[in-house]
Design an enzyme around this catalytic site. Structure first.
Site, short mmCIF file in Angstrom:
data_model
loop_
_atom_site.label_atom_id
_atom_site.label_comp_id
_atom_site.label_asym_id
_atom_site.label_seq_id
_atom_site.Cartn_x
_atom_site.Cartn_y
_atom_site.Cartn_z
N LEU A 245 -15.50 35.14 1.32
CA LEU A 245 -15.80 33.79 1.79
C LEU A 245 -15.02 32.78 0.96
O LEU A 245 -14.89 32.95 -0.26
CB LEU A 245 -17.30 33.52 1.67
N LEU B 219 -25.75 27.58 2.62
CA LEU B 219 -25.46 28.99 2.88
C LEU B 219 -24.38 29.53 1.95
O LEU B 219 -23.27 29.01 1.89
CB LEU B 219 -25.03 29.17 4.34
N ASP B 220 -24.73 30.61 1.21
CA ASP B 220 -23.80 31.32 0.33
C ASP B 220 -23.19 30.41 -0.74
O ASP B 220 -22.08 30.66 -1.22
CB ASP B 220 -22.68 31.99 1.13
N GLU B 221 -23.90 29.34 -1.12
CA GLU B 221 -23.38 28.43 -2.14
C GLU B 221 -24.36 28.24 -3.30
O GLU B 221 -24.22 27.31 -4.08
CB GLU B 221 -23.03 27.08 -1.51
#
Length: 282
Positions: free
Chosen positions: A194, A225-227
Site C-alpha cells: 500500500l 484505513l491502514d494508517e
C-alpha cells in the site's frame, strides 16, 4: 516474589525517573528491566519498568498506590502482571496463515497470550480452531448485517473479558464507532505494498511490476484505513526468479512473522502510543 510491569508516559521534565524508582524501592521492589525514551518532537517521556515485588503486592495495589505520583507528573500509566496472559480475540477471513502462526506460537507459550475465541465472517477457519481447541464463532457480514455483526463482536469482547483484538487477515473494514471502541487494543496486519498495490491480489500486482522487496506492516486499528500507528514492519528480498505463487508465499511468511512480533510486544507492554506513532521497547 511476582513480576509486574509499569508503563507510563507524561510531559518530559526533571525528576520523573527518581520519583518512579523511589516509589518502587519504598515498596521493596527489585528493578529487573528499565527502558525510557524522551521524545524531543512531542516533548513527552516514555518508560517501561519491570520489577519483582513481594507476594503481597499485586498489580491492582501498585496501580492504586502509584496514582499520586502519576497525578503529580500528569502521567498516563498502567501496571500489568507479567505472568498473566493477554486474553486475545482473533478475527480472520479466508487466509489462515497468520491465524495458524498465532495459534501455534500461543500453544508454545511464546506470545504471552491466551485465545478464548476466534471470529470469522467465513466458516473456513472452523477446522483449524477445533484442532487447537479454541471456540469458533461464525459471524457473517453483509452490507445489511454489518451493524449487527459488529455489535456481536463487541459482545464477545465484553463476555470473554478480551484485552486485545487481532485482525489476522480479517478482510472487513471496521466502522468508525468500532475503531473508537477498540482504540489502542486492536492490531491489524497488511502487506506493505500500500498504496502502490491496492485492492484485490496485491502480490500479483506486485509481480507484474517486478518488485524486489516483499513486506508487511502491523499497526493499531484506527478509523483511517491502514494508517494507524505502526508497531512493526519487515521485508524479504525477492528477484526475477520468483513466480507469482512464490511471491504470495514469501509475503505470507513476512506477514505472519511481523504480526506475531507485534502481538508479543503488545502483550508484554512494550508498545506505547505516541500520537500517530509508537514507542516500542524491544
Amino acid at each position: 516474589m511476582s513480576e509486574l510491569v509499569l508503563i507510563l508516559s507524561c510531559p518530559d521534565r526533571p525528576g520523573i525517573v527518581h520519583a518512579v524508582t523511589g516509589f518502587l524501592v519504598e515498596r521493596g521492589a527489585n528493578i529487573t528491566e528499565s527502558q525510557q525514551f524522551g521524545d524531543p518532537l512531542s516533548g513527552r517521556f516514555f518508560m517501561r519498568i519491570a520489577v519483582d515485588v513481594p507476594g503481597a503486592v499485586d498489580a491492582a495495589t501498585l496501580r492504586t498506590e502509584f496514582a499520586p505520583v502519576a497525578e503529580e507528573f500528569e502521567m498516563r500509566f498502567d501496571v500489568h502482571d507479567a505472568a498473566a496472559p493477554y486474553r486475545t480475540l482473533i478475527l480472520v477471513s479466508k487466509d489462515l496463515h497468520c491465524l495458524n502462526d498465532l495459534l501455534f506460537r500461543t500453544s508454545t507459550g511464546s506470545l504471552g497470550i491466551e485465545v478464548p475465541a476466534i471470529v470469522s465472517n467465513h466458516p473456513d477457519a472452523a477446522a483449524m480452531a477445533a484442532s487447537y481447541g479454541v471456540p469458533f464463532h461464525h459471524v457473517p457480514v453483509t452490507p445489511d448485517t454489518k451493524a449487527q455483526a459488529e455489535e456481536r463482536l463487541l459482545e464477545l469482547v465484553s463476555e470473554l473479558d478480551v484485552d486485545l483484538v487481532v485482525l489476522a487477515r480479517y478482510m472487513q473494514i471496521l466502522s468508525d464507532g468500532l475503531c473508537r471502541e477498540l482504540s489502542g487494543r486492536a492490531i491489524n496486519i497488511h502487506h506493505s505494498f500500500l498504496p502502490s498495490f491496492k485492492g484485490a491480489r496485491p502480490y500479483h500486482q506486485a509481480f507484474d511490476r517486478g518488485v524486489k522487496l516483499v513486506g508487511a506492516t502491523a499497526h493499531y486499528v484506527t478509523s483511517d484505513l491502514d494508517e494507524g500507528p505502526i508497531i512493526e514492519q519487515d521485508v524479504m528480498r525477492v528477484d526475477h526468479t520468483h513466480h507469482q505463487e512464490q511471491l504470495v508465499s514469501a509475503g505470507r511468511d513476512v506477514e505472519a512473522q511481523v504480526l506475531s512480533r507485534a502481538v508479543r510486544w503488545h502483550a508484554q507492554s512494550r508498545v506505547l502510543l505516541n500520537g500517530h506513532r509508537t514507542v516500542v521497547f524491544r
